[in-house]
Scaffold this active site. Sequence first.
Site, short mmCIF file in Angstrom:
data_model
loop_
_atom_site.label_atom_id
_atom_site.label_comp_id
_atom_site.label_asym_id
_atom_site.label_seq_id
_atom_site.Cartn_x
_atom_site.Cartn_y
_atom_site.Cartn_z
N LYS A 13 0.83 -1.22 0.00
CA LYS A 13 0.00 0.00 0.00
C LYS A 13 0.86 1.27 0.00
O LYS A 13 0.62 2.18 -0.77
CB LYS A 13 -0.94 0.03 1.22
CG LYS A 13 -1.93 -1.11 1.28
CD LYS A 13 -2.94 -0.94 2.40
CE LYS A 13 -2.35 -0.97 3.79
NZ LYS A 13 -1.76 -2.26 4.18
N ARG A 88 -10.01 0.73 7.89
CA ARG A 88 -9.58 -0.60 8.28
C ARG A 88 -10.70 -1.38 8.96
O ARG A 88 -10.53 -2.54 9.30
CB ARG A 88 -8.41 -0.49 9.25
CG ARG A 88 -7.04 -0.75 8.60
CD ARG A 88 -6.00 -0.52 9.66
NE ARG A 88 -4.76 -1.19 9.48
CZ ARG A 88 -3.66 -0.62 8.98
NH1 ARG A 88 -3.70 0.60 8.52
NH2 ARG A 88 -2.52 -1.29 8.94
N ARG A 124 11.83 -5.67 5.48
CA ARG A 124 11.49 -4.26 5.27
C ARG A 124 12.28 -3.37 6.24
O ARG A 124 12.42 -3.69 7.41
CB ARG A 124 9.99 -4.05 5.50
CG ARG A 124 9.58 -2.59 5.35
CD ARG A 124 8.12 -2.43 5.12
NE ARG A 124 7.32 -2.56 6.34
CZ ARG A 124 6.01 -2.32 6.37
NH1 ARG A 124 5.36 -1.98 5.27
NH2 ARG A 124 5.35 -2.46 7.50
N ARG A 157 10.73 -1.42 11.74
CA ARG A 157 9.60 -1.02 12.58
C ARG A 157 9.41 -2.04 13.69
O ARG A 157 9.55 -3.24 13.46
CB ARG A 157 8.32 -0.94 11.74
CG ARG A 157 8.15 0.40 11.06
CD ARG A 157 7.03 0.42 10.08
NE ARG A 157 5.79 -0.19 10.53
CZ ARG A 157 4.64 -0.15 9.85
NH1 ARG A 157 4.58 0.49 8.69
NH2 ARG A 157 3.56 -0.74 10.31
N ARG A 168 -0.92 -8.88 13.30
CA ARG A 168 -1.45 -7.88 12.35
C ARG A 168 -2.23 -8.58 11.24
O ARG A 168 -3.25 -8.07 10.78
CB ARG A 168 -0.30 -7.05 11.77
CG ARG A 168 0.29 -6.09 12.81
CD ARG A 168 1.64 -5.56 12.39
NE ARG A 168 1.58 -4.69 11.25
CZ ARG A 168 2.63 -4.42 10.48
NH1 ARG A 168 3.80 -4.96 10.72
NH2 ARG A 168 2.50 -3.60 9.46
P1 AMP Z 1 0.45 0.73 8.99
O1 AMP Z 1 1.60 1.66 8.89
O2 AMP Z 1 -0.66 1.07 8.03
O3 AMP Z 1 0.89 -0.71 8.86
O4 AMP Z 1 -0.16 0.89 10.45
C1 AMP Z 1 0.61 0.61 11.61
C2 AMP Z 1 -0.31 0.44 12.82
O5 AMP Z 1 -1.02 1.67 13.05
C3 AMP Z 1 -1.40 -0.61 12.65
O6 AMP Z 1 -0.94 -1.91 12.98
C4 AMP Z 1 -2.45 -0.10 13.64
O7 AMP Z 1 -2.09 -0.39 14.99
C5 AMP Z 1 -2.36 1.41 13.47
N1 AMP Z 1 -3.27 1.90 12.41
C6 AMP Z 1 -2.96 2.41 11.17
N2 AMP Z 1 -4.06 2.76 10.49
C7 AMP Z 1 -5.12 2.46 11.30
C8 AMP Z 1 -6.53 2.57 11.16
N3 AMP Z 1 -7.10 3.05 10.03
N4 AMP Z 1 -7.30 2.17 12.21
C9 AMP Z 1 -6.77 1.70 13.34
N5 AMP Z 1 -5.43 1.54 13.53
C10 AMP Z 1 -4.62 1.92 12.52
#
Ligand code: AMP
Length: 221
Positions: A13, A88, A124, A157, A168
Amino acid sequence: MRIILLGAPGSGKGTVAEALRAVYGFPKISTGDLLREAVREKTSLGLVAASQMGKGGLVDDATVLALLRERLAKADCQGGYVLDGFPRTLAQADSLEALGPAGPETVFDLQVSDETVLARLANRRTCPSCEAIYHLVNKPPKTPGVCDVCGTALVQRNDDTPEVIRERLKTYHAKTEPLIARYAAKGNLHVVDGNGPSEAEVRGVRRVLDPLLGRPGGAGK
Ligand code: AMP
């Protein structure tokens, strides 16, 4: 145009959103990036989010929505944007609809197997400053361990460890995957294979967007 990128963690993404920003000029709005920034800056929302992130679950809808609203109100979003990591949950999709349309909406499901995700995220590395994304094998930085864009030391990360990745993925299958049926029923969903190289995935997305945005043929075969 509002472009929504759905897909498991590691489905590409962030990489696709960055490519769309470069090609069409739409800002990339990543709720993960917004949350990590709030955590780093220790804002009140960041303090709430920090306790919920890192274990593989989701941050509560109210916190994410507050950050998103603030970001979407900025001038650069008025002509459209790419959403990376939002919505999400079904409730978040409802909230997005309530925010009103940013022109026509196009949704992509970037499909990857759980095996691809596990293999990809272990390699990553990200830049904690500008959020550029690297892969140790497929897209290494020019100088090992250093961001090509801004020179900051790259990090893994803390939610890219095998245990947290498995959590996740569970969260994705339980809470986010149901959105695919919702957008399919709405008639604006496009499925793109994300298991191959990122260039092929970006081409798959552009093959849909180029004609919609009046740029026929730009994506190539
Ligand atoms: P990402 O960078 O998109 O993988 O997001 C990292 C973490 O941020 C996720 O595992 C969630 O804990 C939180 N997060 C990101 N976007 C959302 C969302 N739309 N709703 C809830 N938690 C989110």
